[in-house]
Write a protein that holds these residues in place. Structure first.
Motif, short mmCIF file in Angstrom:
data_model
loop_
_atom_site.label_atom_id
_atom_site.label_comp_id
_atom_site.label_asym_id
_atom_site.label_seq_id
_atom_site.Cartn_x
_atom_site.Cartn_y
_atom_site.Cartn_z
N TYR A 12 42.55 28.18 -5.54
CA TYR A 12 41.27 27.56 -5.15
C TYR A 12 40.23 27.78 -6.25
CZ TYR A 12 37.31 26.16 -2.28
OH TYR A 12 36.21 25.51 -1.80
N LYS A 20 31.48 23.05 -5.17
CA LYS A 20 32.44 24.05 -4.71
C LYS A 20 32.28 25.41 -5.42
CE LYS A 20 34.92 21.27 -2.02
NZ LYS A 20 35.13 21.50 -0.57
N ARG A 64 35.47 33.50 -3.34
CA ARG A 64 36.88 33.84 -3.38
C ARG A 64 37.20 34.78 -4.55
NH1 ARG A 64 36.21 29.65 -0.38
NH2 ARG A 64 37.78 28.92 1.14
#
Length: 335
Positions: free
Chosen positions: A259, A269, A276
């Motif tokens: 990701y 994003k 993350r």
């Protein structure tokens, strides 16, 4: 009986145990296991006081006597039986004082203590131990100098067993025992009234004589309840669970990293990608011990050989011109 509280120690600059806490209750029979070179014998040296802790505390019961076999008994003119009897220093000292003391009150005290420690059965007990380790009544009366180093190691073992220390440390005792002696020692250890820590690679000895396993691995000490077989099953189950958890973590790590790699430079994003990244940084890797990564070998069943495997007919053997055996006829088949 003995407690290791957050201990760390090293030998020659090499850390052997780090931040370990273990408590061994009185009367427990403990097998100390681990790969060669991990520090099992050094742990014994730590208990003896030959090396010191880098941190933590080692606690023994007050006035506890620690005993073990460090070397063979000297090749002296003293008999095996007298050598073993002399190992109980209190008994020896009291018997000497009983002969020399003239004060009736002190004589009474000495005799009471001799009765308390069962001194009068000492010779019979020492003889029983020696017999169990392979010395019959005749051999027990021979001088230590009559025996080789391996046999004198047995005498040293007999001596420490006779002295009955509160904490008995045994390092590979079956190395200098035959099968009969090892079987006798198994029974003796299982009935020993005080605490024993036993280093051994002999699984039969560990299965039949101890009720706990102290495992030294990755510089950590872990105490397991049960004999070696029970320990092996428990540890195998824990390792399987840990490997499964490590596999799940690795998949999770790969998913998060994928990701991040895909979206970290995309404006809409980027925030999620950074979140993350932080999750990846906080994720503690699940380490698997080197022993757990060892491979298991399976050997296929060999094909049956054509009979006979060995066939000797009318043979003679000997050396020089001297015939030792003649007319030998021997056949060995696979069954």
């Amino acid at each position: 009986m003995i407690s290791f509280e957050n201990i760390s120690f090293s030998v020659a600059g090499r850390t052997l145990v780090k931040n370990s806490t273990v408590n061994i209750p009185s009367g427990h029979k403990v097998g100390l296991v681990g790969k060669n070179g991990t520090g099992k014998t050094s742990l014994f040296r730590l208990i003896y006081g030959e090396i010191t802790l880098d941190q933590g505390n080692l606690k023994l019961n007050k006035n506890a006597r620690v005993g073990g076999v460090s070397q063979e008994v000297p090749g002296s003119s003293v008999t095996l039986l007298d050598t073993v009897l002399a190992a109980d220093r209190e008994r020896t000292d009291l018997l000497q004082k009983a002969e020399e003391e003239t004060d009736p009150f002190k004589i009474s005290e000495i005799q009471t203590r001799l009765a308390d420690i069962d001194a009068w059965s000492g010779e019979a007990r020492a003889s029983t131990i020696l017999n169990g380790l392979g010395f019959d009544t005749h051999k027990q009366k021979l001088a230590c100098s009559e025996f080789s180093g391996g046999w004198r190691m047995r005498v040293a073992l007999a001596a420490v067993l006779f002295s009955k220390p509160d904490l008995l440390l045994l390092d590979e005792p079956s190395n200098y025992l035959d099968l009969e002696g090892t079987i006798w020692l198994q029974a003796y250890i299982s009935k020993y009234p005080s605490t024993i820590i036993l280093i051994s690679h002999d699984r039969a000895l560990l299965n039949n004589s101890v009720n706990s396993i102290l495992h030294l691995e990755n510089k950590e000490l872990h105490l397991y309840s049960g004999n070696y077989e029970s320990f092996a099953k428990t540890r195998a189950a824990r390792l399987a669970h840990k490997q499964a958890e490590a596999k799940k973590q690795n998949l999770r790590r790969q998913h998060l990293q994928a990701y991040v790699d895909r979206f970290r430079y995309k404006a809409d994003k980027a925030k999620q990608a950074q979140s993350r990244l932080k999750m990846l940084a906080k994720m503690e890797p699940i380490s698997i011990s080197s022993e757990a990564t060892l491979k298991k070998f399976d050997f296929p069943q060999p094909e049956e050989l054509s009979p006979p495997i060995v066939n000797i007919q009318n043979a003679s053997v000997g050396y020089g011109d001297q015939t030792v055996l003649s007319d030998i006829n021997l056949r060995i088949d696979q069954d």
